[in-house]
Design an enzyme around this catalytic site. Sequence first.
Site, PDB file in Angstrom:
ATOM      1  N   TYR A   1      47.814  34.646  39.011  1.00  0.00           N
ATOM      2  CA  TYR A   1      47.053  34.631  40.258  1.00  0.00           C
ATOM      3  C   TYR A   1      46.730  33.196  40.677  1.00  0.00           C
ATOM      4  O   TYR A   1      47.011  32.777  41.808  1.00  0.00           O
ATOM      5  CB  TYR A   1      45.763  35.448  40.075  1.00  0.00           C
TER       6      TYR A   1
ATOM      7  N   SER B   1      41.442  29.528  45.504  1.00  0.00           N
ATOM      8  CA  SER B   1      40.625  30.044  44.409  1.00  0.00           C
ATOM      9  C   SER B   1      40.335  28.979  43.358  1.00  0.00           C
ATOM     10  O   SER B   1      41.156  28.090  43.113  1.00  0.00           O
ATOM     11  CB  SER B   1      41.391  31.192  43.747  1.00  0.00           C
TER      12      SER B   1
ATOM     13  N   LYS C   1      48.136  30.807  43.976  1.00  0.00           N
ATOM     14  CA  LYS C   1      47.262  30.123  44.941  1.00  0.00           C
ATOM     15  C   LYS C   1      47.579  28.630  44.966  1.00  0.00           C
ATOM     16  O   LYS C   1      47.573  28.003  46.029  1.00  0.00           O
ATOM     17  CB  LYS C   1      45.797  30.356  44.573  1.00  0.00           C
TER      18      LYS C   1
HETATM   19  O1  LIG Z   1      34.006  44.802  33.172  1.00  0.00           O
HETATM   20  C1  LIG Z   1      34.058  43.569  33.096  1.00  0.00           C
HETATM   21  C2  LIG Z   1      34.586  42.778  34.130  1.00  0.00           C
HETATM   22  C3  LIG Z   1      34.616  41.403  33.968  1.00  0.00           C
HETATM   23  N1  LIG Z   1      34.151  40.834  32.841  1.00  0.00           N
HETATM   24  C4  LIG Z   1      34.146  39.365  32.695  1.00  0.00           C
HETATM   25  O2  LIG Z   1      33.382  38.839  33.758  1.00  0.00           O
HETATM   26  C5  LIG Z   1      33.861  37.559  34.127  1.00  0.00           C
HETATM   27  C6  LIG Z   1      34.183  37.531  35.597  1.00  0.00           C
HETATM   28  O3  LIG Z   1      35.295  38.388  35.816  1.00  0.00           O
HETATM   29  P1  LIG Z   1      35.695  38.933  37.276  1.00  0.00           P
HETATM   30  O4  LIG Z   1      36.843  39.859  37.093  1.00  0.00           O
HETATM   31  O5  LIG Z   1      34.489  39.442  37.965  1.00  0.00           O
HETATM   32  O6  LIG Z   1      36.140  37.616  38.059  1.00  0.00           O
HETATM   33  P2  LIG Z   1      37.250  36.525  37.660  1.00  0.00           P
HETATM   34  O7  LIG Z   1      36.489  35.335  37.105  1.00  0.00           O
HETATM   35  O8  LIG Z   1      38.336  37.075  36.842  1.00  0.00           O
HETATM   36  O9  LIG Z   1      37.952  36.179  39.038  1.00  0.00           O
HETATM   37  C7  LIG Z   1      37.275  35.944  40.213  1.00  0.00           C
HETATM   38  O10 LIG Z   1      37.031  34.571  40.385  1.00  0.00           O
HETATM   39  C8  LIG Z   1      38.181  33.778  40.359  1.00  0.00           C
HETATM   40  C9  LIG Z   1      37.762  32.334  40.428  1.00  0.00           C
HETATM   41  O11 LIG Z   1      36.740  32.083  39.509  1.00  0.00           O
HETATM   42  C10 LIG Z   1      39.109  34.178  41.487  1.00  0.00           C
HETATM   43  O12 LIG Z   1      38.633  33.711  42.740  1.00  0.00           O
HETATM   44  C11 LIG Z   1      39.358  35.667  41.542  1.00  0.00           C
HETATM   45  O13 LIG Z   1      39.916  36.055  42.775  1.00  0.00           O
HETATM   46  C12 LIG Z   1      38.127  36.466  41.378  1.00  0.00           C
HETATM   47  O14 LIG Z   1      38.507  37.797  41.148  1.00  0.00           O
HETATM   48  C13 LIG Z   1      35.071  37.311  33.222  1.00  0.00           C
HETATM   49  O15 LIG Z   1      34.649  36.595  32.097  1.00  0.00           O
HETATM   50  C14 LIG Z   1      35.494  38.715  32.785  1.00  0.00           C
HETATM   51  O16 LIG Z   1      36.174  38.740  31.552  1.00  0.00           O
HETATM   52  C15 LIG Z   1      33.636  41.597  31.809  1.00  0.00           C
HETATM   53  O17 LIG Z   1      33.209  41.065  30.788  1.00  0.00           O
HETATM   54  N2  LIG Z   1      33.605  42.951  31.974  1.00  0.00           N
END
Ligand SMILES: O=c1ccn([C@@H]2O[C@H](COP(=O)(O)OP(=O)(O)O[C@H]3O[C@H](CO)[C@H](O)[C@H](O)[C@H]3O)[C@@H](O)[C@H]2O)c(=O)[nH]1
Length: 279
Positions: A90, A66, A94
């Site tokens: 997380y 990741s 990884k």
């Molecule tokens: O309802 C929501 C959901 C998410 N976000 C924001 O959207 C962005 C992306 O969030 P995600 O939860 O969609 O994805 P993450 O970046 O947390 O994580 C994803 O990408 C990571 C690497 O970038 C890892 O691979 C991980 O497994 C995968 O879930 C973040 O700023 C988060 O705070 C919001 O603002 N509102």
Amino acid sequence: MNDTFLVSKILRDERIEAVMYFAAYSLVPESVKKPLKYYENNVSGMISLLKAMHDAQVKYLVFSSSAATYGIPKTLPITEDTPLDPINPYGETKMMMEKIMHWADQADGIKSIALRYFNVAGAAEDGSIGEDHGPETHLIPNILKSAISGDGNFTIFGQDYDTKDGTNVRDYVQVEDLIDAHVLALKHLMKTNQSDVFNLGTAQGYSNLEILEAAKKVTGIDIPYTIGPRRGGDPDSLVADSSKARSVLGWKPKHENVEDVIATAWKWHQNHPNGYEDK
Ligand SMILES: O=c1ccn([C@@H]2O[C@H](COP(=O)(O)OP(=O)(O)O[C@H]3O[C@H](CO)[C@H](O)[C@H](O)[C@H]3O)[C@@H](O)[C@H]2O)c(=O)[nH]1
């Protein structure tokens, strides 16, 4: 029967030559709340798998790593040489799994490719398979669920990051493009017999607000939102330099435009307004 014994028996009985390991626990916010669950599943799972592979003399492993391993990178875009410094459990699991793979190569000759996914998004082109976590934490599914329900409950977590509009910037890679990369990686690994690591992203960063705007265009729905506090564990920006995967593996993502990525997810959500109801 313990896990290692069982897995090694399956590997032997089925004459498996190579393994693709998608460690199931992959949600950043959940990992912050339940770190031990993540270490136990991901790190212990990797140890059991490598022991079983060693016992069954299986030599090749393609692993779902990741972008969360990089933490808060000092420069963008992120190359495979950018130092690993995760900021959530997380990402740390990884990173540890990659290190364990390295030593299993040194000691037992198990050759592996770690694919560092950026933000996986979208769904199968035919609308049959999509993304449905319980509870859902990912950005694009939450925006699309809110578009369908009209509940006005969509929240952006934080607008005080060091980015173009204050919201986090991410690099969204379409899930079918990601699958293509796995097939290419496996072929490359078995041909070269060399362990390696590759970033999988499109090399384009979109802020959370830009993703919301793109989703409004794709759906034709004006999706209301509120700005909430930071979620915890979110780096400001993660954008891949994926030139290594493109040149070495010959990977060519078909969905370079984020609206195309969201359109595949939208098709699935429209076909499955309640997700996989029996989950
Ligand atoms: O309802 C929501 C959901 C998410 N976000 C924001 O959207 C962005 C992306 O969030 P995600 O939860 O969609 O994805 P993450 O970046 O947390 O994580 C994803 O990408 C990571 C690497 O970038 C890892 O691979 C991980 O497994 C995968 O879930 C973040 O700023 C988060 O705070 C919001 O603002 N509102």
